[in-house]
Scaffold this active site. Structure first.
Site, PDB file in Angstrom:
ATOM      1  CD  GLU A   1      -2.812  -1.261   0.398  1.00  0.00           C
ATOM      2  OE1 GLU A   1      -3.218  -0.217  -0.144  1.00  0.00           O
ATOM      3  OE2 GLU A   1      -3.221  -2.381   0.087  1.00  0.00           O
TER       4      GLU A   1
ATOM      5  CB  CYS B   1      -2.039   6.766   2.433  1.00  0.00           C
ATOM      6  SG  CYS B   1      -3.376   5.968   3.327  1.00  0.00           S
TER       7      CYS B   1
HETATM    8  P1  NAP Z   1       8.382   4.880   4.528  1.00  0.00           P
HETATM    9  O1  NAP Z   1       9.527   5.739   4.791  1.00  0.00           O
HETATM   10  O2  NAP Z   1       8.308   4.193   3.235  1.00  0.00           O
HETATM   11  O3  NAP Z   1       8.355   3.856   5.732  1.00  0.00           O
HETATM   12  C1  NAP Z   1       7.307   2.938   5.848  1.00  0.00           C
HETATM   13  C2  NAP Z   1       7.742   1.780   6.737  1.00  0.00           C
HETATM   14  O4  NAP Z   1       8.788   1.064   6.087  1.00  0.00           O
HETATM   15  C3  NAP Z   1       8.305   2.211   8.069  1.00  0.00           C
HETATM   16  O5  NAP Z   1       7.905   1.286   9.043  1.00  0.00           O
HETATM   17  C4  NAP Z   1       9.803   2.142   7.844  1.00  0.00           C
HETATM   18  O6  NAP Z   1      10.504   1.941   9.030  1.00  0.00           O
HETATM   19  C5  NAP Z   1       9.877   0.929   6.957  1.00  0.00           C
HETATM   20  N1  NAP Z   1      11.061   0.830   6.142  1.00  0.00           N
HETATM   21  C6  NAP Z   1      11.700   1.813   5.480  1.00  0.00           C
HETATM   22  N2  NAP Z   1      12.740   1.292   4.802  1.00  0.00           N
HETATM   23  C7  NAP Z   1      12.756  -0.033   5.046  1.00  0.00           C
HETATM   24  C8  NAP Z   1      13.580  -1.101   4.649  1.00  0.00           C
HETATM   25  N3  NAP Z   1      14.615  -0.920   3.837  1.00  0.00           N
HETATM   26  N4  NAP Z   1      13.314  -2.329   5.112  1.00  0.00           N
HETATM   27  C9  NAP Z   1      12.270  -2.539   5.937  1.00  0.00           C
HETATM   28  N5  NAP Z   1      11.460  -1.562   6.341  1.00  0.00           N
HETATM   29  C10 NAP Z   1      11.691  -0.324   5.902  1.00  0.00           C
HETATM   30  O7  NAP Z   1       7.034   5.677   4.694  1.00  0.00           O
HETATM   31  P2  NAP Z   1       6.598   6.634   5.899  1.00  0.00           P
HETATM   32  O8  NAP Z   1       7.379   7.870   5.808  1.00  0.00           O
HETATM   33  O9  NAP Z   1       6.564   5.915   7.200  1.00  0.00           O
HETATM   34  O10 NAP Z   1       5.091   6.896   5.548  1.00  0.00           O
HETATM   35  C11 NAP Z   1       4.695   7.898   4.652  1.00  0.00           C
HETATM   36  C12 NAP Z   1       4.389   7.342   3.306  1.00  0.00           C
HETATM   37  O11 NAP Z   1       3.522   6.233   3.434  1.00  0.00           O
HETATM   38  C13 NAP Z   1       3.690   8.313   2.434  1.00  0.00           C
HETATM   39  O12 NAP Z   1       4.287   8.280   1.159  1.00  0.00           O
HETATM   40  C14 NAP Z   1       2.267   7.809   2.376  1.00  0.00           C
HETATM   41  O13 NAP Z   1       1.580   8.136   1.196  1.00  0.00           O
HETATM   42  C15 NAP Z   1       2.438   6.350   2.526  1.00  0.00           C
HETATM   43  N6  NAP Z   1       1.265   5.747   3.151  1.00  0.00           N
HETATM   44  C16 NAP Z   1       0.500   4.901   2.421  1.00  0.00           C
HETATM   45  C17 NAP Z   1      -0.607   4.311   2.985  1.00  0.00           C
HETATM   46  C18 NAP Z   1      -1.485   3.372   2.207  1.00  0.00           C
HETATM   47  O14 NAP Z   1      -2.358   2.741   2.806  1.00  0.00           O
HETATM   48  N7  NAP Z   1      -1.301   3.229   0.929  1.00  0.00           N
HETATM   49  C19 NAP Z   1      -0.941   4.574   4.306  1.00  0.00           C
HETATM   50  C20 NAP Z   1      -0.138   5.434   5.030  1.00  0.00           C
HETATM   51  C21 NAP Z   1       0.974   6.017   4.432  1.00  0.00           C
HETATM   52  P3  NAP Z   1      11.274   3.142   9.756  1.00  0.00           P
HETATM   53  O15 NAP Z   1      10.257   4.137  10.142  1.00  0.00           O
HETATM   54  O16 NAP Z   1      11.903   2.477  10.917  1.00  0.00           O
HETATM   55  O17 NAP Z   1      12.248   3.677   8.767  1.00  0.00           O
END
Ligand code: NAP
Length: 683
Positions: free
Chosen positions: A265, A304
């Site tokens: 997602e 999101c």
């Molecule tokens: P993110 O930076 O992609 O991180 C998401 C999750 O992935 C976090 O738990 C992060 O952990 C983890 N992560 C990052 N790199 C990783 C890796 N190499 N291996 C394993 N895990 C990893 O996103 P975010 O900043 O938390 O959230 C914002 C984004 O999420 C926005 O772009 C938003 O649009 C999107 N979003 C989408 C939805 C949906 O339902 N489609 C819902 C909410 C948000 P850490 O925090 O520990 O780095």
């Protein structure tokens, strides 16, 4: 030393020792209060034994969880929901530190717990009280019916790791946990670092409740990368976050080499579109403006599903911009703990800097600023001392500049984009290259029909808002547990929730080809052509005695012309096919006057019923009723009733029994087929 957030692994809490952190490849990450900047704690998974995490889930977790039926899991979810609901005050206190106002936290906390109740209902109402779920009907695969096929769903023999975004630390965890738990799959939760402390508080209570079987849940605070080495064919990764991280994870060896299921997602450039009919002064115009402002301010636009692209008819662009800005100006900005605050800070300074950079990039790419922006954000941050971003309204210089369709500013930001006709509106909506949600605000059903049909392939969910549904509408940004959440293309291509659909992602669908008897035994539901057990009237048996396949073959009953006329006059159903020989014979389906279908069903009930008080408590419906061969006066009927599915309820002294009913005539031709639904006492 600063506190280190603990993890829950292999049935115990683990807090990294200083020596673990010193030796770790990745440093511990500090987390600060979003509103005050105060250091709260650090997050690190150093010292976690990831092999033990995988082993605990795949042995203890799988075994203990899969001993339970779907209904038993559903009952646990309901109790768990009640347990957590009593503890929300503490979660709200923690939530303030993530920059979230009380109003916004409600969506995350109470909304998240609500998904447990919804999935409790899905498990108990839409699934059998068993560990095998049937998918669709029986396929006849041979001429004589001795070889048939059917799909079944069983729990996968692995773990599901959920990797969540920072913006919904409770909802994001629970909306994934609930369907995974119903599916019988142990869960490893990896929350985003910035808000992991709130997820941890809820997981701690879930563990403390004592309601969950051993191994059903584990929590990793911090880096989870080493766990991927232990994932294989039966495991799943359910990721929510940015498109960039989704891309990285989709290339993991466990996904590409070992067949771990991967669901994403990701981010999306959702739109809301004002219909051509909805000019200033219309109710729809006001609804549209309210919707855009709500999506900019709720969770400071860190959703999101937020409206990144505000698409409006060219003629109304100026009015829309003015109305949005006027409304935004009235929203209180500041400390999320203050009741008057409508727009709090974003989650961290890093997030603030990312949002401001994204705004600058959109401006440089072909947009101009109508309100907010970097300067105003700096003023707010200086005034309040936290990670504040001003509500920012941009306007695309040209509807087709890439920046407004490609760059996600994950904060209180939207871009106004104009269209000239329906064709352009459709193309602009689709230019998001796949979104979680789109909304169209219009009272013109002709426009809505054309527009929605054309943009549906690009969207996971579409809200059509107008004066008729506005009052009860849940709004543009709220995914609902009974409807799918997810979207194609840029949105990640995944699907979550959607009621039963969400459970199926964590189960294996298998086509079983076998004899009818074998299929009855394997699926737990009687299949046509398999053995029937004739004996005592099955209505005399309570659930503890009744077995699938217990059956009754009735006597014969003749249907006379008097019966048909009596039924017609008694019920008022004097349709010509029953009353007028000439007209009935002219009908392509009837040989002449025929019996009413409902007369057949009524006679069948009279043939199979056992009139004395007994374990059968009520008949609550019929399903799949089909009339096959017409019944003429003088024909005789016989019914065979077979116990098809038996579903004892976990929390009541009775359960449901579904009976297969087949009515035939004196030539043994099928006359009617249906399922009779009854409630039967357990003893
Ligand atoms: P993110 O930076 O992609 O991180 C998401 C999750 O992935 C976090 O738990 C992060 O952990 C983890 N992560 C990052 N790199 C990783 C890796 N190499 N291996 C394993 N895990 C990893 O996103 P975010 O900043 O938390 O959230 C914002 C984004 O999420 C926005 O772009 C938003 O649009 C999107 N979003 C989408 C939805 C949906 O339902 N489609 C819902 C909410 C948000 P850490 O925090 O520990 O780095």
């Amino acid at each position: 030393m600063t506190d280190i957030l603990s993890s829950y692994v292999a049935g115990a809490w683990h807090t990294p020792a200083a020596s673990d952190i010193a030796e770790a490849a990745a440093p511990a990450r500090p987390v600060r209060d979003a509103g005050t900047g105060e250091l709260l704690h650090e997050v690190s998974s150093s010292g976690v034994d990831f092999a033990a995490v995988a082993d605990h889930a795949k042995t203890t977790g799988v075994t203990e969880l899969q001993k339970l039926t779907f209904h038993q899991r559903g009952v646990i979810l309901k109790k768990l929901g009640g347990y957590l609901m009593e503890r929300t005050k503490g979660y709200h206190e923690i939530s303030f530190t993530t920059g979230t106002t009380k109003r916004d936290a409600f969506v995350d906390i109470e909304g998240g717990i609500g998904t447990l109740f919804t999935y409790s209902g899905v498990a108990r109402r839409q699934m059998p009280n068993s560990t095998v779920h049937l998918d669709g009907g029986v396929e006849r695969l041979s001429k004589n019916g001795t070889f048939v096929g059917r799909h079944i769903l069983t729990s996968r023999q692995g773990l599901a790791i959920q990797i969540n975004a920072f913006n919904f630390p409770v909802w994001g965890m629970l909306e994934k946990f609930a369907p995974m738990f119903v599916a019988g799959v142990p869960v490893v939760v990896k929350p985003a670092t910035d808000t992991a402390h709130l997820t941890r508080a809820v997981v701690a209570d879930m563990v403390e409740s004592g309601l969950l079987p051993d191994g059903a849940i584990q929590l990793i605070s911090g880096d989870v990368t080493p766990l991927f080495d232990h994932l294989a064919e039966q495991d799943a990764i359910a990721f929510t976050g940015s498109a960039a991280t989704a891309r990285r994870l989709s290339g993991l060896d466990c996904v590409t080499e070992r067949g771990t299921r991967f669901f994403a997602e990701a981010d999306s450039l959702n739109f809301s579109l004002l219909g051509p009919d909805a000019g200033p002064g219309s109710q729809e115009f006001d609804l549209f403006v309210d919707g855009v402002v709500a999506e900019m301010t709720v969770k400071a636009g860190q959703k999101c599903t937020a409206i990144r692209r505000t698409i409006v008819p060219q003629a109304h662009a100026e009015a829309v911009g003015e109305a949005i800005i006027a409304k935004l100006t009235a929203q209180g900005v500041g400390d999320p703990r203050e009741k008057s605050t409508r727009l709090g800070p974003v989650v961290s300074d890093k997030q603030r800097s990312d949002v401001l950079d994204a705004i600058d990039e959109i401006l440089a790419g072909g947009a101009h600023l109508l309100a907010g922006g970097r300067e105003e954000s700096d003023r707010l941050a200086a005034e309040h001392g936290g990670a504040y971003v001003a509500a920012t309204v941009l306007q695309a210089d040209d509807a087709w500049v890439d920046a407004v369709h490609d760059i996600e500013a994950f904060g209180p930001v939207t871009s106004i984009i104009t269209y000239t006709d329906t064709e352009e509106a459709v193309r602009l909506a689709a230019r998001g290259r796949g979104s979680l949600v789109g909304s169209v605000v219009t009272h013109d059903s002709e426009f809505a029909t054309e527009f929605v049909r054309k943009i549906a392939p690009w969207h996971g969910r579409i809200l059509v808002l107008d004066r008729d549904d506005a009052e009860e509408s849940t709004g543009h940004g709220s995914p609902l547990p009974n409807l799918i959440h997810g979207g194609p293309g840029r949105a990640g291509g995944g699907e979550e929730m959607g009621g039963l659909r969400g459970v199926e992602h964590f189960m294996q669908r298998t086509a079983i080809q076998a004899s009818p008897d074998m299929l009855t035994a394997i699926g737990g539901e009687w299949v046509n052509g398999s053995e029937r057990h004739l004996g005592d009237h099955p209505f005399t048996k309570s659930l503890s005695d009744l077995r699938v396949g217990d059956a009754l073959e009735s006597d014969w009953r003749e249907v006379t012309l008097d019966d048909i006329e009596h039924f017609a006059n008694f019920t008022g159903d004097t349709f010509y096919a029953h009353m007028n020989e000439e007209a009935a014979a002219a009908n392509p389906f009837f040989p002449g006057r025929v019996a009413h279908g409902y007369l057949i069903v009524s006679f069948a009930a009279g043939l199979f019923v056992q009139p004395d008080p007994g374990p059968v408590l009520a008949n609550y419906g019929l399903e799949g009723l089909t009339f096959i061969t017409p019944v003429s006066p003088g024909d005789s009927l016989k019914v065979t009733l077979t116990a098809k599915r038996i579903t004892p309820r976990e929390t009541d002294e009775y359960g449901e029994v579904r009976w297969d009913a087949q009515v035939v005539n004196q030539r043994h031709e099928p006359v009617a087929k249906y399922d009779v639904l009854t409630l039967v006492a357990k003893s």
